[in-house]
Design a protein around this motif. Structure first.
Motif, short mmCIF file in Angstrom:
data_model
loop_
_atom_site.label_atom_id
_atom_site.label_comp_id
_atom_site.label_asym_id
_atom_site.label_seq_id
_atom_site.Cartn_x
_atom_site.Cartn_y
_atom_site.Cartn_z
N GLY A 60 -130.61 64.03 -56.80
CA GLY A 60 -131.59 63.96 -55.55
C GLY A 60 -130.84 64.44 -54.31
N TYR A 61 -129.53 65.08 -54.67
CA TYR A 61 -128.81 65.59 -53.40
C TYR A 61 -129.22 67.23 -53.18
CZ TYR A 61 -126.41 61.42 -54.34
OH TYR A 61 -125.87 60.02 -54.68
N PRO A 62 -129.93 67.54 -52.11
CA PRO A 62 -130.52 68.77 -52.17
C PRO A 62 -129.36 69.90 -52.13
CG PRO A 62 -131.29 67.34 -50.66
CD PRO A 62 -130.55 66.69 -51.23
N LEU A 63 -129.34 70.96 -52.35
CA LEU A 63 -128.32 72.20 -52.12
C LEU A 63 -128.12 72.22 -50.63
CD1 LEU A 63 -129.78 74.71 -54.95
CD2 LEU A 63 -127.56 73.38 -54.93
N CYS A 64 -126.88 72.77 -50.59
CA CYS A 64 -126.54 73.09 -48.93
C CYS A 64 -127.13 74.38 -48.74
CB CYS A 64 -125.10 72.96 -48.93
SG CYS A 64 -124.77 73.67 -47.21
N PRO A 65 -127.90 74.54 -47.75
CA PRO A 65 -128.88 75.90 -47.37
C PRO A 65 -127.43 76.76 -46.91
CG PRO A 65 -129.59 74.06 -46.12
CD PRO A 65 -128.38 73.41 -46.82
N GLY A 66 -126.32 76.57 -46.26
CA GLY A 66 -125.43 77.37 -46.03
C GLY A 66 -124.51 77.64 -47.34
N ASP A 67 -124.74 77.05 -48.47
CA ASP A 67 -123.84 77.42 -49.78
C ASP A 67 -122.53 76.90 -49.60
OD1 ASP A 67 -123.79 77.95 -52.48
OD2 ASP A 67 -123.07 80.13 -51.97
N ASN A 68 -122.29 75.79 -48.77
CA ASN A 68 -120.96 75.15 -48.83
C ASN A 68 -120.86 74.15 -49.72
OD1 ASN A 68 -120.43 76.76 -46.54
ND2 ASN A 68 -121.37 75.11 -44.92
N MET A 69 -120.75 74.66 -51.08
CA MET A 69 -120.52 73.82 -52.14
C MET A 69 -119.28 74.28 -53.24
SD MET A 69 -124.49 73.11 -52.77
CE MET A 69 -124.86 74.79 -52.74
N ALA A 70 -118.82 73.37 -54.10
CA ALA A 70 -117.98 73.81 -55.09
C ALA A 70 -118.21 74.69 -55.95
CB ALA A 70 -117.46 72.66 -55.76
N SER A 71 -119.58 74.84 -56.03
CA SER A 71 -120.26 76.09 -56.99
C SER A 71 -119.98 77.41 -56.41
CB SER A 71 -121.67 75.83 -57.07
OG SER A 71 -122.51 75.62 -56.03
N ASN A 72 -119.83 77.74 -55.17
CA ASN A 72 -119.41 78.95 -54.35
C ASN A 72 -117.85 79.13 -54.71
OD1 ASN A 72 -118.70 80.96 -52.86
ND2 ASN A 72 -120.04 80.24 -51.01
N PRO A 73 -117.74 80.32 -55.40
CA PRO A 73 -116.08 80.67 -55.68
C PRO A 73 -115.27 80.51 -54.47
CG PRO A 73 -117.52 81.98 -56.86
CD PRO A 73 -118.55 81.42 -55.70
N LYS A 74 -115.82 81.03 -53.29
CA LYS A 74 -115.04 80.92 -52.02
C LYS A 74 -114.51 79.34 -51.64
CE LYS A 74 -115.22 82.32 -47.18
NZ LYS A 74 -116.04 83.19 -46.09
N TRP A 75 -115.35 78.56 -51.86
CA TRP A 75 -114.94 77.07 -51.68
C TRP A 75 -114.44 76.43 -52.95
CZ3 TRP A 75 -114.55 78.43 -47.12
CH2 TRP A 75 -115.61 79.16 -46.42
N ASN A 76 -113.87 76.99 -53.75
CA ASN A 76 -113.21 76.58 -54.94
C ASN A 76 -112.06 77.01 -55.21
OD1 ASN A 76 -112.87 75.88 -57.79
ND2 ASN A 76 -115.11 75.52 -58.19
N GLN A 77 -110.89 76.69 -54.72
CA GLN A 77 -109.75 77.64 -54.71
C GLN A 77 -108.40 76.65 -54.90
OE1 GLN A 77 -109.38 80.71 -54.41
NE2 GLN A 77 -111.74 81.39 -54.05
N PRO A 78 -107.17 77.19 -55.11
CA PRO A 78 -105.93 76.50 -54.80
C PRO A 78 -105.47 76.06 -53.64
CG PRO A 78 -105.55 78.88 -55.56
CD PRO A 78 -107.19 78.55 -55.46
#
Length: 645
Positions: free
Chosen positions: A424-442
């Motif tokens: 029930g937690y909607p997706l972020c419209p700005g794609d600021n999520m861990a599924s976005n490779p840019k925000w999944n980094q060392p």
């Protein structure tokens, strides 16, 4: 009726007034010379019973009134003429102060309920006292905060949240069929007790059905049977289950409502019922299932989430969070406490999802930390807030480990987001999520991101700062998140230019009040004539707390905690803190109630409120809350010297 009153008495013994003031808060804190000055210029007036001393929205308030003898009532009157009583005041009480402070007409009608004498102090002398005596002004600020706002909160709860027995409602509407958690598990009557116990433990269930020779349920064995009939009696664990089972099995039709099931259990003093559909047993329900359904206890939901070993089951549990929150609101919990409860529940759900995912996917190649941002990071989530999250992992030692980590966390991030959406937690419209490779980094990449945003504060970088700098380590190797926080604190230390950009950005939102003190609402679209209380009212508070916390190296991300620490550290005046605290709480409360109303009406919760649906007191309080935005922005302007170019 507004009747005339007697003319003010011109010759008043000043010693009488001074003696009265010496017994009246907060005047008794003033020095003798000040009291003498007030007493010399005071007048006295008499108001017969039934006289309206001040009239709502009509009377210009030129004095404050100190009731020497008698009493008054204060009330609001709507357009139809219906009056709502707000307060009674007697000897030693004051009225008129709020209108003078706000420089407005009287917001309430004040009527004498008996023959009343009042000492009158002029508006100018009262305003002078506020300016020259901090303790005096602090008293009125606190009084308005604690009493006036408190009444507004009470009114909000009363009018926006009609009482209802949530649990009872569900007992009468939810069918037994809908609370079955698993298919029934059967065991042979000649199986041993040890095997039954092992199976129940492995399956995470509290009962097993025993089949007879025709495949029908002949009995039931429960974890209570194992304690009371086996362990307590010293029975051999090799004993066949048929010797300790309870028989016959009590059943209930799948079409019955939960109230029928609860009555059946209570009358038969049992805790389990087999559920039948067309003569076939399709599941077993317990009294615990029904208690959890009621949703009134956070403890029950807490246990359900932490004991859950099935991700899909978490989808349903997450939907019960509002059922836990509603009683808290009914009981008068402040918004900050409610958001913390929601945060705890959401963190628990996140914890179980990520833990169960690692059991399915195998351990990660390097330690990682799940970051939550935005309202999640500030621990200020309401109902169904958009996702804002990211993933940081330990820097790999070599290329092979780097490739393995990249592949693992990409899949991990995508699956986690999918599960959260189903919760029930909607997706972020700005794609600021861990599924976005840019925000999944060392970690090293994240540090570069932060350094770039701070050192080259362009508009996009400032925008990222407002989202990502409220991050909070929520799961996994939390030390990675703390290292990133330390890096940020070191980065911004002494970066006046960056902080000025952030402070300047706080001015993009203006208080949603027109020149004529009306609410500025949406002019068209889906939310026409409504006001976005999040974007127009709450964002300025978040922005203020963030930039001030960064300036003073405060690690906390929660807005209220940030404000409290700023006040304690002497970085924010106490009167501004009190205003900000009450204004923020009131708006959050209004936002909660609006969303809860929408959800209970079967609509998606949003942040748009209709000012026309607010009571006069709520409108007045909300306008007061919005006016604090200007106070905060003025403070930022002075602190960061934004007038100096």
């Amino acid at each position: 009726m507004f009747s005339s009153k007697k003319q003010a008495t011109p010759h008043l013994d000043s010693s009488v007034v001074r003696e009265f003031l010496q017994k009246t808060l907060p005047f008794n804190e003033l020095d003798k010379d000040t009291l003498d000055g007030l007493a010399r210029h005071a007048t006295i007036d008499f108001f017969p019973k039934g006289v309206k001393i001040l009239i709502q929205d009509v009377s210009d308030v030129k004095h404050i009134y100190l009731i020497q003898k008698g009493g008054v009532k204060l009330y609001l009157q709507d357009e139809s003429g219906q009056a709502t009583l707000k307060d009674y005041r007697g000897e030693g009480s004051v009225f008129g102060a709020l209108a003078i402070i706000r420089d407005s007409r009287s917001s309430l009608t004040v009527e004498a309920i008996e023959d009343t004498f009042c000492f009158l102090l002029t508006k100018d002398s009262f305003l002078k006292l506020l300016k020259t005596h901090p303790g005096f002004s602090q008293y009125y600020l606190k009084a308005f905060s604690e009493n006036y706002i408190k009444k507004s909160f009470s009114e909000l709860r009363k009018e926006k949240l009609p009482p209802k027995t949530e649990g009872a409602l569900y007992l009468f509407t939810v069918k037994v069929n809908d609370i079955i958690r698993k298919r029934p598990e059967f065991i042979s009557p000649v199986d041993s007790i040890r095997n039954a116990a092992k199976r129940m433990t492995r399956m995470g269930i509290g009962s097993l059905l025993i089949k007879d020779e025709y495949g029908k349920p002949a009995g039931i064995i429960t974890d209570k049977d194992l304690r009371s009939k086996v362990v307590a009696e010293g029975l051999s664990y090799s004993t066949p289950v048929e010797e300790v089972m309870t028989s016959p099995v009590e059943t209930i039709s799948a079409n019955k409502v939960c109230f029928d099931a609860l009555l059946s259990m209570m009358s038969k003093q049992i805790h389990h019922l087999a559920v039948e559909d067309e003569g076939r047993v399709i599941g077993v329900i317990t009294s615990h299932d029904i208690l959890v359904l009621q949703g009134e206890s956070p403890v029950y939901l807490f246990k359900e989430i932490t004991n859950q070993n099935n991700i899909e089951r978490l989808y349903e549990l997450s939907m019960r969070v509002p059922l836990v929150v509603r009683p808290l609101i009914e009981e008068g919990a402040k918004a900050n406490n409610i958001t913390r409860m929601i945060t705890v529940m959401n963190d628990l759900i996140l914890d179980r999802i990520l833990t169960l995912m690692q059991e399915e996917l195998g351990p990660p190649p390097v330690p990682f930390c799940w970051l939550v941002m935005g309202s999640e990071g500030r621990q200020e989530q309401t109902f169904r807030t958009d996702q804002d999250n990211a993933l940081v992992y330990q820097d790999p030692k070599n290329e092979q480990e780097a490739e393995s980590a990249k592949k693992y966390f990409k899949m991990f991030g995508q699956e986690a987001i999918n599960h959260l959406v189903k919760c029930g937690y909607p997706l972020c419209p700005g794609d600021n999520m861990a599924s976005n490779p840019k925000w999944n980094q060392p970690l090293s990449v994240w540090k570069k991101y932060f350094s770039n945003w701070v050192n080259t504060p362009e508009p996009q970088e400032v925008l990222h700062s407002t989202v990502f700098f409220d991050f909070r380590p929520a799961y996994g190797h939390l030390a990675l998140g703390f290292k990133l926080r330390d890096h940020l604190n070191i980065l911004v230390r002494g970066k006046d230019m960056f902080l000025r950009y952030l402070a300047q950005d706080c001015f993009r939102t203006k208080p949603p009040i027109s020149f004529f003190k009306n609410f500025l609402v949406e002019r068209d679209g889906e939310h026409k004539n409504r006001l976005d209380i999040k974007a127009r009212g709450l964002v300025p508070f978040w922005d203020f707390a963030r930039v001030m916390a960064l300036r003073h190296g405060i690690d906390e991300t929660n807005t209220m905690v940030r404000l409290e620490m700023l006040k304690k550290g002497g970085h924010m005046p106490e009167d501004l803190f009190l205003k900000a605290k009450e204004s923020y709480e009131f708006q959050m409360q209004l936002r909660f109630l609006n969303q809860l109303q929408l959800m209970e009406a079967g609509e998606q919760p949003h942040n748009y409120i209709n000012p026309a649906e607010l009571s006069d007191l709520e409108k007045q309080t909300l306008k007061g809350a919005f006016s604090v935005i200007s106070n905060l922005q003025s403070f930022l302007k002075e602190t960061f010297r934004l007038n100096m170019g």
